[in-house]
Design a protein around this motif. Structure first.
Motif, PDB file in Angstrom:
ATOM      1  N   ARG A  52      -7.682  -9.988  19.535  1.00  0.00           N
ATOM      2  CA  ARG A  52      -6.735  -9.160  20.406  1.00  0.00           C
ATOM      3  C   ARG A  52      -4.921  -8.463  19.461  1.00  0.00           C
ATOM      4  N   GLU A 104      -2.112   1.018  26.245  1.00  0.00           N
ATOM      5  CA  GLU A 104      -2.778  -0.163  26.570  1.00  0.00           C
ATOM      6  C   GLU A 104      -2.249  -1.624  26.901  1.00  0.00           C
ATOM      7  N   GLY A 105      -1.518  -1.373  25.876  1.00  0.00           N
ATOM      8  CA  GLY A 105      -0.084  -2.486  25.312  1.00  0.00           C
ATOM      9  C   GLY A 105      -1.173  -3.391  24.588  1.00  0.00           C
ATOM     10  N   ALA A 106      -2.280  -3.743  24.615  1.00  0.00           N
ATOM     11  CA  ALA A 106      -3.050  -5.052  24.076  1.00  0.00           C
ATOM     12  C   ALA A 106      -4.486  -4.821  24.867  1.00  0.00           C
ATOM     13  N   CYS A 113      -1.037 -11.463  18.453  1.00  0.00           N
ATOM     14  CA  CYS A 113       0.228 -12.120  18.316  1.00  0.00           C
ATOM     15  C   CYS A 113      -0.477 -13.676  17.735  1.00  0.00           C
ATOM     16  N   VAL A 143      -8.112  -7.229  29.939  1.00  0.00           N
ATOM     17  CA  VAL A 143      -7.987  -6.794  28.563  1.00  0.00           C
ATOM     18  C   VAL A 143      -9.116  -5.908  28.074  1.00  0.00           C
ATOM     19  N   VAL A 184      -2.721  -5.863  19.814  1.00  0.00           N
ATOM     20  CA  VAL A 184      -0.792  -5.626  21.032  1.00  0.00           C
ATOM     21  C   VAL A 184      -0.484  -4.571  20.004  1.00  0.00           C
ATOM     22  N   ASP A 185       0.375  -4.071  21.653  1.00  0.00           N
ATOM     23  CA  ASP A 185       1.452  -2.845  20.737  1.00  0.00           C
ATOM     24  C   ASP A 185       2.976  -3.106  20.194  1.00  0.00           C
ATOM     25  N   LYS A 188       6.299  -7.672  23.391  1.00  0.00           N
ATOM     26  CA  LYS A 188       6.362  -7.651  24.376  1.00  0.00           C
ATOM     27  C   LYS A 188       4.196  -7.792  25.075  1.00  0.00           C
ATOM     28  N   ASN A 189       4.009  -7.821  24.387  1.00  0.00           N
ATOM     29  CA  ASN A 189       2.753  -8.437  25.226  1.00  0.00           C
ATOM     30  C   ASN A 189       1.867 -10.017  24.469  1.00  0.00           C
ATOM     31  N   CYS A 190       2.991 -10.813  23.947  1.00  0.00           N
ATOM     32  CA  CYS A 190       3.049 -11.766  23.398  1.00  0.00           C
ATOM     33  C   CYS A 190       3.119 -12.905  24.217  1.00  0.00           C
TER      34      CYS A 190
END
Length: 101
Positions: free
Chosen positions: A60, A40-42, A92, A20, A62-63, A66-68
């Motif tokens: 952290r 990057e999503g996260a 998350c 990350v 996230v977008d 789905k990134n959790c």
């Protein structure tokens, strides 16, 4: 020998999947932070505490869901950027649904 090679390949793949990026956000705009999350999503975002002088704060972000992890849900949060005191982002958090009482 085959097991060793297989274990090595799995560990290399797993370590790459959890990499990350980390960004200091005090000198960037809110739009830039949100673009990083979309791309990057996260990411890990770092900024300085306003309450305790100089204390770095990081987490952290996230977008989206789905990134959790499976036992987490996405929640709204905010980070200070160069142009906003509260730049809306997501992070998350542990889901209370699956917790035993």
């Amino acid at each position: 020998m085959r097991r060793l090679i297989a274990a090595l390949l799995i560990s290399l793949t797993a370590s790459h999947a959890f990499a990350v990026s980390r960004y200091e956000v005090s000198n960037v705009t809110c739009e830039t932070v949100q673009a990083l999350l979309r791309t990057e999503g996260a990411v890990i975002l770092v900024y300085r505490s306003r309450g305790i002088l100089g204390l770095p704060i990081y987490d952290r972000y996230v977008d989206g869901q789905k990134n959790c992890n499976a036992d987490e849900v996405v929640r709204g949060a905010g980070v200070p950027t160069s142009d906003k005191d509260y730049c809306p982002v997501h992070k998350c958090v542990e889901s209370q649904i699956f917790k035993s009482r």
